[in-house]
Design an enzyme around this catalytic site. Structure first.
Site, mmCIF file in Angstrom:
data_model
loop_
_atom_site.group_PDB
_atom_site.id
_atom_site.type_symbol
_atom_site.label_atom_id
_atom_site.label_comp_id
_atom_site.label_asym_id
_atom_site.label_seq_id
_atom_site.Cartn_x
_atom_site.Cartn_y
_atom_site.Cartn_z
ATOM 1 C CD GLU A 111 38.800 4.963 16.504
ATOM 2 O OE1 GLU A 111 38.160 4.449 17.442
ATOM 3 O OE2 GLU A 111 39.994 5.305 16.606
ATOM 4 C CB SER A 375 82.377 47.669 24.289
ATOM 5 O OG SER A 375 83.379 47.844 25.276
#
Length: 606
Positions: A111, A375
């Site tokens: 950087e 069911s």
């Protein structure tokens, strides 16, 4: 009369032209200097006005350094592994002396290589970046220093404009005057955003690698140092391949500046391996857990919540559900599904899939969707009958019947006349179910039993309730079945096992299991649910070597297919269907849902 010169003297010579011009030159120089002074004054005014224009809305740096943030919420799985984060996640404050030297070194190498030489702005670096960009014909390098990045991250918005760049430069100069280089580097390492809600290298190291920043390896440090360029696009959790490529670039940069050898850079690049996330779609569970945080933990600040989620089981649920929907499900017109696994002893949710893909649809079909259960509601009818004095051996007619013009059908079932309640449930005989409901006292009494087990309805006030024409969510049905498996205790589903804030344990709201049916009736229900799997409609759910039981369910025109099964210590519920209620192609609860239950039990349980 003019005086004559003295005898023997010389007449004075006339003044030379240059001498006569000197006063005029001095006057011209004065005017030039005066104009220059006026110009400088006006330039000063213009510069001050320009500086005021750029600086009038600058934030106060001292206040920005102490700015508040959103409280973070960190969710951990049952084994402590990171599940998800929300809010602003910060780790421990790190000092340079605490970190391996290669972590800040990697950051400066990629950087800002001249960080320790420049004064906050780097004309040399800016010129180098300009030349590189011109040669490439595109932007390949940036000229911002770490100090400028820090100024932007701490004080400014991401807006791209000349005004913002000038403000960034002003603040960078202030930072360089206010702090030493080591202090600036520490502030950067503790405050830089590194994706996934993580601010600072310690939070990011814990998020991505499960270790504090002081223990990261060289290749892990390289990946962290590469993130400021594009935290979201290079996020190791969501874009592991991109993160690894960027990490390799950082290692090469470290070799270029002499921090490591080229050979070491290549070796570390080979070691890069980000583990696959054990669960890709636990977002439904995370959302569900966080629904009531503000109510349960008001003003608690940062939270770390240890959840009940079993990542191994969750991964099995997701993989098996996707495999079914992509294969036999697609062939049968099944577009969606939901699965929920619950610890029947106390209600801890161990796995939750609210659909096929959380990213495509975060709607939670396991918790929010209310559908007819078909069911799978019948065991509640049978329980009501047991409490009214019936027994599993008691016989009931399976002959046709008509009530108020309504005649339930038995499908492919061939009537036998009289069958036991156990056989009637095992084969899901509809006409027998209606008679069992009437024997239990009718729809209202059965609805009362359902509410006692945690189902909320609505419940129709007629005999069709025996066939599951109520409405229910998958999570409520699964919790109701837990009482059959644990001896008669109603459990409340929960997802948080422990809560911590600022290293202080918090009370976790939880409802203790409560008895809602007798242990004797619970044992009878387990026996009959076992018969469903052993010789009834749920045979596809049979798991060799395990004691399982459950119930199948199918609604009209195959719009919903269910299986709720007991596989101690879990109860697992499955729903298959379509969001638009489009019918499936003969998909019954005893087919794909029961098969999915079996696959999950075989893969997800030890």
């Amino acid at each position: 009369m003019a005086r004559s010169p003295a005898r023997g003297g010389r007449a004075a010579p006339p003044p030379s032209p240059s001498a006569a011009a000197r006063p005029r030159q001095r006057g011209g120089l004065g005017r030039w200097l005066g104009r220059l002074l006026v110009l400088l004054v006006w330039l000063g005014f213009a510069g001050a006005a320009l500086l005021l224009y750029f600086a009038w809305d600058l934030p106060r740096p001292e206040e920005a350094l102490a700015t508040t943030r959103r409280p973070s919420v960190t969710l951990e799985a049952a084994d402590g592994r990171l599940l998800s984060t929300a809010g602003d996640l910060y780790g421990e404050v790190v000092r340079l002396d605490d970190l391996p030297a290669y972590l800040p070194g990697a950051l400066m190498a990629v950087e800002d290589r001249r960080f320790r030489e420049h004064f906050g702005l780097d004309p040399v670096g800016l010129a180098r970046a300009l030349v590189a960009n011109l040669r490439a014909g595109r932007v390949v390098q940036g000229g911002s220093t770490l100090t400028q990045q820090l100024a932007k991250n701490l004080f400014l918005t991401p807006e791209r404009s000349l005004r913002r760049k000038v403000q960034e430069a002003i603040l960078a100069l202030w930072l360089e005057r206010r702090f030493s280089k080591d202090q600036l580097l520490e502030i950067y390492l503790n405050r830089v955003y590194l994706g996934g809600g993580a601010y600072g290298v310690d939070a990011a190291a814990r998020l991505y690698f499960g270790v504090p920043a002081r223990r990261v390896s060289l290749w892990q440090a390289a990946i962290l140092a590469g993130l400021p360029k594009a935290p979201s696009r290079l996020n190791p959790r969501s874009a592991p391949d991109a993160a690894i490529r960027r990490g390799a670039e950082v290692l090469e940069a470290m070799a270029e500046v002499g921090l490591i050898t080229a050979r070491r850079a290549a070796q570390e690049a080979e070691r890069m391996a980000l583990p696959r996330r054990p669960s890709g779609d636990s977002g439904w569970f995370s959302d569900w857990v966080q629904d009531d945080l503000a109510e349960h933990y008001p003003g608690a600040g940062d939270l770390v919540l240890r959840t009940t989620l079993d990542l191994r089981l969750q991964a099995a649920v997701e993989a098996r559900l996707e495999a079914l929907l992509a294969g036999p499900g697609a062939a049968a017109g099944v577009g969606q599904g939901a699965v929920l696994a619950l610890d029947l002893r106390d209600g801890a949710v161990r796995a939750m899939a609210g659909g096929r893909s959380y990213r495509a649809s975060p709607f939670n079909r396991a918790v929010t969707a209310r559908r007819q259960p078909g069911s799978v509601f019948k065991p509640i009818v049978w329980l009501a009958a047991l409490e009214a004095g019936a027994t599993p051996e008691e016989e009931v007619s399976d002959a046709p019947l008509t009530l108020a013009g309504w005649s339930p059908r038995n499908g492919a079932w061939r009537g036998r006349g009289e069958i036991s309640l156990e056989e009637a449930l095992a084969h899901s005989v509809n006409t027998a179910a209606v008679r069992v409901l009437l024997r239990a006292g009718g729809a209202r009494d059965v609805a009362g039993v359902a509410r006692r087990l945690g189902l909320r309805g609505p419940f129709p006030d007629n005999a069709s309730l025996a066939l599951g024409t109520a409405e229910a969510t998958l999570i409520d049905l699964v919790a109701a079945y837990a009482a059959f498996g644990n001896g008669g205790l109603r459990v409340e589903p929960y997802g948080v096992a422990r809560a911590e804030s600022a290293h202080r344990l918090l009370a976790v709201p939880r409802t203790a299991p409560q008895r809602v049916l007798s242990a004797e009736h619970a044992a009878m229900m387990r026996r009959m649910l076992g018969a469903v799997v052993a010789r009834g409609t749920g045979r596809a759910a049979l798991v060799p070597g395990k004691v399982v039981g459950g119930k199948t369910g199918t609604t009209q025109e195959f719009r919903d297919a269910w299986f709720i099964g007991l596989a101690p210590p879990l109860v697992i519920g499955v729903w298959l269907g379509n969001d638009d209620a489009r019918p499936m192609d003969d998909v019954r609860g005893g087919t794909l849902p029961a098969q999915l239950f079996r696959d999950i039990v075989e893969e997800g349980l030890p």
